[in-house]
Design a protein around this motif. Structure first.
Motif, short mmCIF file in Angstrom:
data_model
loop_
_atom_site.label_atom_id
_atom_site.label_comp_id
_atom_site.label_asym_id
_atom_site.label_seq_id
_atom_site.Cartn_x
_atom_site.Cartn_y
_atom_site.Cartn_z
N LEU A 6 38.70 126.14 -13.23
CA LEU A 6 37.90 126.14 -11.82
C LEU A 6 36.71 125.64 -11.83
N PHE A 7 35.85 125.76 -13.02
CA PHE A 7 34.55 125.11 -13.33
C PHE A 7 34.85 123.56 -13.46
N ALA A 8 35.90 123.05 -13.90
CA ALA A 8 36.05 121.78 -14.07
C ALA A 8 36.64 120.95 -13.10
N ASN A 9 37.53 121.66 -12.39
CA ASN A 9 38.19 120.94 -11.17
C ASN A 9 37.66 121.37 -9.66
N LEU A 10 36.89 122.54 -9.58
CA LEU A 10 36.71 122.87 -8.15
C LEU A 10 34.92 122.80 -8.17
N TYR A 11 34.30 123.52 -9.03
CA TYR A 11 32.79 123.81 -8.92
C TYR A 11 32.14 122.35 -9.24
N ARG A 12 32.85 121.61 -9.95
CA ARG A 12 32.30 120.27 -10.42
C ARG A 12 33.16 119.15 -9.65
N HIS A 13 33.82 119.56 -8.71
CA HIS A 13 34.59 118.60 -7.70
C HIS A 13 33.43 117.68 -7.00
N PRO A 14 33.58 116.19 -7.05
CA PRO A 14 32.56 115.53 -6.09
C PRO A 14 32.21 115.85 -5.01
N GLN A 15 33.09 116.39 -4.11
CA GLN A 15 32.77 116.96 -2.76
C GLN A 15 31.89 118.22 -2.86
N VAL A 16 32.21 119.14 -3.82
CA VAL A 16 31.55 120.26 -4.07
C VAL A 16 30.04 119.97 -4.40
N ILE A 17 30.01 118.83 -5.45
CA ILE A 17 28.68 118.62 -6.01
C ILE A 17 27.90 117.93 -5.00
N ASP A 18 28.26 117.15 -4.09
CA ASP A 18 27.51 116.47 -2.96
C ASP A 18 26.83 117.66 -2.04
N THR A 19 27.85 118.46 -1.82
CA THR A 19 27.34 119.69 -0.72
C THR A 19 26.39 120.60 -1.55
N THR A 20 26.53 121.03 -2.58
CA THR A 20 25.50 121.77 -3.24
C THR A 20 24.30 121.34 -3.67
N ALA A 21 24.27 119.74 -3.85
CA ALA A 21 22.87 118.85 -3.93
C ALA A 21 22.10 119.06 -2.76
#
Length: 395
Positions: free
Chosen positions: A320-335
């Motif tokens: 989950l860390f590699a494929n969901l929490y670090r997904h580019p879409q999630v990273i952009d939102t969290t940034a």
């Protein structure tokens, strides 16, 4: 600050509402270490039921419905929020507590309150606020949850906070830095931070709420990840725990299709973990020979997975860390969430008059700003950010 003492006049006979079939190592309401502010017993509820009820009626609990789990509130109505997550943790924890003979009301109270101190925008918001507070004592969301129930809720005429029992507060503070533990210990000698200095454990109910939290978020993040389109079933079948559940679903229901396949696989995965925790914890408790709640605190951690399930859970978390929490879409939102929190902190610090009056008048300005931001929902934080900066993010 009142010292913890006897359970506010309660006797050791079973009070109204006491759960039956408690194990000797369970937390007993009649043996509670009490509340910071002594309160007469309720005629129809045990002390842990009262804790749960106070939490459910709190303002901080209601706010959880608009706080992010992984996906920010505007991204969809069906993704988990902090509230739905907390409810799922409570349900799982009660399911495990009953066969182990632990106190269900206490484990539910801890589960419902464990995220009360979480910031908007999930862990990204927490990390940003910790960075902002680096020179002012930092920010820990578990400690903030304790601040919420001890100080920041204003519901009662005689004191701040919810005045929960020691056992509920102990479970809420599941992690704490040594520096903060020392500060808490100085204010409350022998209190909820004492175990971090003595390196002992919390109650078995608190240990259970912590493990149920892990089980719940792994499962619902699979569901939300697939719903969002960021994860696929094909990817998930590389995870042994999920693949095993999926294989039995396909065997038992070969014609099943659509979301029901995923739901049934997650249900079976959850059941397997619950049964594993019950069996592994029962064996650990028996091996340790603990005969009271305090003996359980002095033992090694006892609520646990089997070794095999612990490894499979770790594989799932890494996936989950590699494929969901670090997904580019999630990273952009969290940034963007991080940016909102940082810029709100700077704006309020420079213009404290923009805070609500109850925060603006405090002498500890930076902590007041952190308390105010931590209590925000995602959407309120976005509105405030736009009001103060003139820019709209995460729209």
């Amino acid at each position: 600050m009142a010292a913890h003492g006897a359970p506010n006049g309660a006797s050791h006979t079973a009070p109204p509402g006491t759960q039956g079939q408690l194990a000797p190592y369970a937390s007993h309401p009649a043996a509670s270490r009490g509340r910071l502010h002594p309160t007469p017993p309720a005629p129809t509820r045990n002390e842990f039921q009262r804790d749960r009820d106070r939490i459910v009626h709190s303002t901080a609990f209601r706010r959880l419905v608009y706080k992010t789990q992984v996906f920010v509130n505007h991204e969809g109505d069906l993704f988990r929020t902090r509230m739905t997550h907390s409810l799922e943790v409570a349900q799982l924890a009660r399911s495990i507590a009953r066969p182990l003979g632990l106190h269900e009301d206490l484990v539910e109270a801890i589960a419902l309150a464990h995220d009360l101190g979480h910031t908007p925008f999930g862990h990204a918001g927490q990390d940003a606020l910790n960075e902002c507070m680096a020179d002012f004592g930092g920010f820990e969301h578990n400690l903030q949850s304790l601040r919420v129930v001890d100080q920041l809720e204003h519901r009662y005429p005689d004191y701040d906070g919810l005045n929960l029992t020691f056992e509920a507060r102990e479970g809420i503070l599941k992690h704490c830095s040594l520096a903060n533990a020392r500060r808490l210990e100085a204010a409350e000698p022998g209190g909820v931070a004492h175990r971090f200095l003595q390196r002992t454990q919390p109650s078995l109910e608190a240990q259970l709420a912590n493990l149920a939290d892990e089980i719940a978020y792994n499962a619902h993040d699979i569901d939300d990840g697939v719903r969002s389109g960021l994860l696929t079933l094909a990817q998930l079948e590389a995870v042994p725990l999920f693949a095993r559940a999926m294989a039995t679903v396909r065997r038992d229901f070969p014609a099943l299709h659509g979301r029901r396949v995923l739901y049934e696989a997650i249900r079976r995965m959850l059941s397997e973990q619950v049964y594993d925790v019950v069996a592994a914890t029962g064996a650990a408790v028996a091996a340790a020979g603990v005969a009271s709640a305090d003996e359980a605190r002095r033992a090694a951690p006892l609520v646990q997975f089997s070794a095999a399930m612990r490894e499979q859970s770790a594989v799932l978390k890494r996936f989950l860390f590699a494929n969901l929490y670090r997904h580019p879409q999630v990273i952009d939102t969290t940034a963007q969430g991080r940016q909102v929190v940082r810029e709100l902190f700077d704006a309020y610090r420079q213009r404290p008059g923009e805070l609500r009056p109850s925060f603006a008048g405090r002498a500890d300005r930076e902590r007041a700003v952190a308390d105010y931001i931590a209590g925000m929902t995602d959407r309120f934080a976005l509105r405030e950010h736009e009001r103060l900066t003139g820019r709209r993010l995460l729209s």
